[in-house]
Motif scaffolding. Structure first.
Motif, short mmCIF file in Angstrom:
data_model
loop_
_atom_site.label_atom_id
_atom_site.label_comp_id
_atom_site.label_asym_id
_atom_site.label_seq_id
_atom_site.Cartn_x
_atom_site.Cartn_y
_atom_site.Cartn_z
N GLY A 95 0.77 -1.22 0.00
CA GLY A 95 0.00 0.00 0.00
C GLY A 95 0.81 1.27 0.00
N CYS A 96 2.10 1.17 0.26
CA CYS A 96 2.90 2.38 0.44
C CYS A 96 4.38 2.10 0.16
N THR A 97 5.06 3.09 -0.39
CA THR A 97 6.48 2.93 -0.68
C THR A 97 7.30 2.74 0.59
N THR A 98 6.93 3.42 1.68
CA THR A 98 7.74 3.31 2.89
C THR A 98 7.64 1.94 3.54
N THR A 99 6.62 1.18 3.19
CA THR A 99 6.57 -0.21 3.67
C THR A 99 7.76 -0.98 3.09
N ILE A 100 8.11 -0.68 1.86
CA ILE A 100 9.28 -1.29 1.22
C ILE A 100 10.56 -0.75 1.84
N ASP B 175 1.62 -3.78 5.26
CA ASP B 175 1.46 -2.38 5.65
C ASP B 175 0.98 -2.27 7.09
N VAL B 176 0.02 -3.11 7.46
CA VAL B 176 -0.53 -3.09 8.81
C VAL B 176 0.56 -3.40 9.83
N ALA B 177 1.33 -4.46 9.58
CA ALA B 177 2.40 -4.85 10.49
C ALA B 177 3.45 -3.75 10.59
N ALA B 178 3.81 -3.17 9.44
CA ALA B 178 4.81 -2.11 9.43
C ALA B 178 4.32 -0.89 10.21
N ALA B 179 3.05 -0.52 10.01
CA ALA B 179 2.49 0.65 10.68
C ALA B 179 2.54 0.49 12.19
N ASP C 225 -1.33 6.83 2.49
CA ASP C 225 -1.62 6.02 1.30
C ASP C 225 -2.69 4.97 1.52
N THR C 226 -2.89 4.56 2.77
CA THR C 226 -3.89 3.52 3.04
C THR C 226 -5.13 4.05 3.76
N LEU C 227 -5.23 5.39 3.87
CA LEU C 227 -6.35 5.99 4.61
C LEU C 227 -6.51 5.34 5.98
N LEU C 228 -5.43 5.37 6.72
CA LEU C 228 -5.39 4.80 8.08
C LEU C 228 -5.75 3.31 8.06
N LEU C 229 -5.11 2.60 7.11
CA LEU C 229 -5.20 1.15 6.98
C LEU C 229 -6.58 0.66 6.51
N LYS C 230 -7.40 1.56 5.94
CA LYS C 230 -8.74 1.18 5.49
C LYS C 230 -8.86 1.03 3.98
N SER C 231 -7.87 1.46 3.24
CA SER C 231 -7.93 1.39 1.78
C SER C 231 -7.77 -0.05 1.30
N PRO C 232 -8.38 -0.40 0.17
CA PRO C 232 -8.18 -1.75 -0.39
C PRO C 232 -6.75 -2.02 -0.83
N THR C 233 -5.95 -0.97 -0.91
CA THR C 233 -4.54 -1.17 -1.27
C THR C 233 -3.73 -1.66 -0.07
#
Length: 310
Positions: A117-122, A162-166, A149-157
């Motif tokens: 969902g996000c570049t910073t996850t990479i 992403d969740v674990a990284a956040a 990028d994920t709208l507070l982890l709610k986006s389908p992306t």
């Protein structure tokens, strides 16, 4: 010109700005001579992040070939979204999470693209892979990009990665994920002081979809009527852009961050593609796009398929 510039796409969002700063931090710690720069103005959301974390915005540049031979792209790869003179420099790395299109190089390069969902996850993975500790500030920047990028982890992306990284980054940054995330999104959704030109350019990208030239702009709002009340002005401005750039379609998307729906305002000779793509009828050039919040996953691929087959 030994320094390498790192930058995200034009009309940069929080991921583009934060990714450039974060990757420059990692590359510097690995001994590289790099500088993060930006290709556009800072959004309200991103400014909230920078102010909260006490981080300076990257330097604004109009061109890159006049000061560097090599560049690194983050959060984009398509040439029309990059520096105007991107063809005059060597792209040596790309870190991205979008589709790959209109991109080629004359030399081999390091290319890292993952469906997250996000570049910073990479980028978080890259810190771990290189054995570099993530500072509190860099964790805050990476977390902010994921929230955005994920709208507070709610986006389908949003993916499990992403969740674990956040959650891990929130712990390092020492912030409450949900409280900080909501404050950040609300800061970005305050559009009361934005001009029409600013609304359109806040987060706008050009795409080549088959034989069609398309531009898609997206803004987040707590109340979509704050934007739609200025519809006549928006349509006039969008029509001018369509004429100036020779666009076939300009889709302006207003996303309700509380209800996770969007209103699409479509203009141009190919606006009927929006009707076909989402099985809706445009009334006065607009339609409700139920459940649509992600340009990357719910708009670009759907419109690309539709326009390619028109």
């Amino acid at each position: 010109m030994g320094k390498t510039l790192i930058f995200g796409h034009k009309n940069p969002d929080t991921d583009s700005i934060c990714s450039a700063i974060v990757y420059a931090d990692l590359k510097t710690k690995l001994g590289a001579d790099v500088e993060p720069v930006r290709l556009g103005e800072i959004s309200s959301e991103t400014q909230f992040v920078l102010d909260t974390l006490k981080v300076d915005a990257p330097r604004l540049v109009e061109t890159v070939a006049n000061e560097a031979n090599e560049v690194i792209l983050v959060d984009h790869n398509e040439r029309q979204q990059s520096a105007n003179d991107i063809d005059k420099v060597q792209v040596v790395e790309v870190i991205d999470h979008h589709r790959i299109a209109n991109f080629e190089t004359s030399n081999p390069l390091y290319y890292r693209a993952e469906p997250v969902g996000c570049t910073t996850t990479i980028l978080k993975k890259l810190y771990k892979e290189h054995g570099v500790e993530i500072s509190k500030t860099m964790a805050g920047l990476m977390l902010s990009a994921i929230i955005s990028d994920t709208l507070l982890l709610k986006s389908p992306t949003c993916t499990e990665q992403d969740v674990a990284a956040a959650h891990e980054l929130a712990e390092i940054a020492g912030v409450d994920l949900n409280a900080y995330g909501l404050d950040m999104l609300k800061a970005g959704a305050d559009l009361s002081t934005k001009s029409i030109a600013q609304l359109i350019s806040l987060d706008s990208k050009e795409f080549q979809m088959g034989s069609y030239k398309v531009e898609i702009a997206q803004v987040n709002a707590v109340d979509v009527n704050d934007v739609l009340a200025r519809k006549a002005e928006l349509e006039e401005a969008l029509s001018a852009i369509i004429s100036d750039k020779g666009l076939d379609l300009f889709l302006f998307v207003v996303t309700d961050i509380l209800n996770n729906d969007s209103i699409g305002l479509a203009l141009g000779r190919a606006s009927n593609a929006v009707e076909k793509a989402y099985n809706v009828s445009l009334v006065d050039n607009q339609a409700v796009l139920k459940g649509v919040v992600s340009r990357k996953k719910q708009i670009v691929p759907v419109l690309t398929d539709t326009l390619t087959n028109m």
